[in-house]
Design a protein around this motif. Structure first.
Motif, PDB file in Angstrom:
ATOM      1  N   TYR A 243       0.852  -1.184   0.000  1.00  0.00           N
ATOM      2  CA  TYR A 243       0.000   0.000   0.000  1.00  0.00           C
ATOM      3  C   TYR A 243       0.888   1.235   0.000  1.00  0.00           C
ATOM      4  N   VAL A 244       0.904   1.924  -1.127  1.00  0.00           N
ATOM      5  CA  VAL A 244       1.715   3.132  -1.267  1.00  0.00           C
ATOM      6  C   VAL A 244       0.959   4.315  -0.680  1.00  0.00           C
ATOM      7  N   ILE A 245       1.638   5.089   0.173  1.00  0.00           N
ATOM      8  CA  ILE A 245       1.023   6.269   0.779  1.00  0.00           C
ATOM      9  C   ILE A 245       2.044   7.397   0.677  1.00  0.00           C
ATOM     10  N   ASP A 246       1.985   8.110  -0.453  1.00  0.00           N
ATOM     11  CA  ASP A 246       3.083   9.020  -0.789  1.00  0.00           C
ATOM     12  C   ASP A 246       2.641  10.348  -1.386  1.00  0.00           C
ATOM     13  N   GLY A 247       1.353  10.661  -1.320  1.00  0.00           N
ATOM     14  CA  GLY A 247       0.889  11.925  -1.864  1.00  0.00           C
ATOM     15  C   GLY A 247       1.013  12.033  -3.368  1.00  0.00           C
ATOM     16  N   GLY A 248       1.204  10.901  -4.048  1.00  0.00           N
ATOM     17  CA  GLY A 248       1.350  10.884  -5.497  1.00  0.00           C
ATOM     18  C   GLY A 248       2.783  10.960  -5.985  1.00  0.00           C
ATOM     19  N   LEU A 249       3.757  10.898  -5.075  1.00  0.00           N
ATOM     20  CA  LEU A 249       5.175  11.058  -5.430  1.00  0.00           C
ATOM     21  C   LEU A 249       5.638  10.081  -6.502  1.00  0.00           C
ATOM     22  N   MET A 250       5.286   8.808  -6.358  1.00  0.00           N
ATOM     23  CA  MET A 250       5.776   7.800  -7.303  1.00  0.00           C
ATOM     24  C   MET A 250       5.292   8.050  -8.727  1.00  0.00           C
ATOM     25  N   ARG A 251       4.122   8.642  -8.848  1.00  0.00           N
ATOM     26  CA  ARG A 251       3.559   8.885 -10.174  1.00  0.00           C
ATOM     27  C   ARG A 251       4.124  10.150 -10.822  1.00  0.00           C
ATOM     28  N   ASN A 252       4.873  10.942 -10.044  1.00  0.00           N
ATOM     29  CA  ASN A 252       5.299  12.247 -10.542  1.00  0.00           C
ATOM     30  C   ASN A 252       6.799  12.498 -10.362  1.00  0.00           C
ATOM     31  N   TYR A 253       7.520  11.480  -9.861  1.00  0.00           N
ATOM     32  CA  TYR A 253       8.913  11.696  -9.464  1.00  0.00           C
ATOM     33  C   TYR A 253       9.844  11.791 -10.648  1.00  0.00           C
ATOM     34  N   HIS A 254      10.793  12.698 -10.558  1.00  0.00           N
ATOM     35  CA  HIS A 254      11.888  12.760 -11.542  1.00  0.00           C
ATOM     36  C   HIS A 254      13.081  13.415 -10.867  1.00  0.00           C
TER      37      HIS A 254
END
Length: 256
Positions: A243-254
């Motif tokens: 369960y990822v709980i990251d505020g959307g970081l993984m989908r937007n990280y660079h």
């Protein structure tokens, strides 16, 4: 009625941060807790006070999770002093930053021993007691977005969390017939002591926040809420998942 009434949880690294928040939340849901600490008994006592204030029982057990005998004792004390051990939260973790070519054997061992070896053998001790008692149980690993997402200059941390992902998946299959569920929580950036240097570095913090769609760090209590769900009967059919709980970081990280 509290959802975890009468259950007993071991929460490693529960003297501060995410571990402390989880122990307090589980106590609010009715659980009694084993507070694990390695060096700072004052922090562990503060967690125990929070558990007591929430209506639960707490015991303090000093345990270095990288030492097998300490892992065994941690579970034994739960059974001896609190009568059972139904929930294990593998939260203890460390990180050491270095360029890959500068990583020392000592730093590699320190990170892998706490983050992976500790979780492995503590879970083993937990499972053995449940198997013998023919009781179900819950294993909740506090992993990281870095079980899947790159973290340059933290190769040992990524290696430990990537391994934790596969260990969780494997154990979900192997332990399912015993009625033991195994899941990971993968936080992104959380406002905890492990991120003290980040919080003090304004340019670095602002660059990170720019990568988080929700624009902020998580609070430990938000991680604790997810842990409480995975420990509850509402999650009885949930196993083998991160369960990822990251505020959307993984989908937007660079990388900058």
């Amino acid at each position: 009625m509290p959802t975890l009434q009468g259950r007993v949880a071991v929460v490693t690294g529960s003297g501060s941060g995410i571990g402390q928040a989880i122990a307090e939340r589980l106590a609010k849901e009715g659980a009694n807790c084993v507070v694990d600490y390695r060096d700072h008994i004052d922090q562990a006592q503060a967690t125990a006070d929070k558990i007591t204030a929430a209506g639960g029982k707490a015991i303090l057990v000093r345990a270095d999770v990288s030492v097998l005998s300490d892992c065994t004792n941690l579970v034994e004390q739960a059974w001896q002093q609190l009568g059972s051990c139904d929930i294990l939260v593998n939260n203890a973790g460390i990180e050491k930053g270095a360029d890959f070519w500068d990583v020392t054997e000592a730093d590699y061992d320190a990170v892998l021993n706490v983050n992976l070896k500790g979780a492995f053998f503590l879970t083993q001790a937990f499972v053995r007691k449940l198997r013998d008692a023919k009781k179900p149980g819950r294993v909740i690993n506090i992993s990281s977005v870095h079980e899947d997402m790159v973290f340059p200059h933290f190769s040992t941390y990524c290696a430990s969390k990537g391994a934790m992902r596969m260990l969780m998946r494997d154990l979900a299959v192997e332990l399912g017939p015993l009625g033991i569920t195994v899941n990971n929580i993968a936080p992104g950036a959380v406002n905890t002591p492990i991120n003290t240097s980040l919080l003090a570095n304004k340019p670095k913090l602002e660059a990170l926040l720019a990568n988080i769609p929700l624009g902020r760090l998580a609070n430990p209590e938000e991680i604790a809420g997810l842990a409480a769900f995975l420990a509850s009967d509402d999650a009885a059919y949930v196993t083998g998942s991160t369960y990822v709980i990251d505020g959307g970081l993984m989908r937007n990280y660079h990388e900058q």
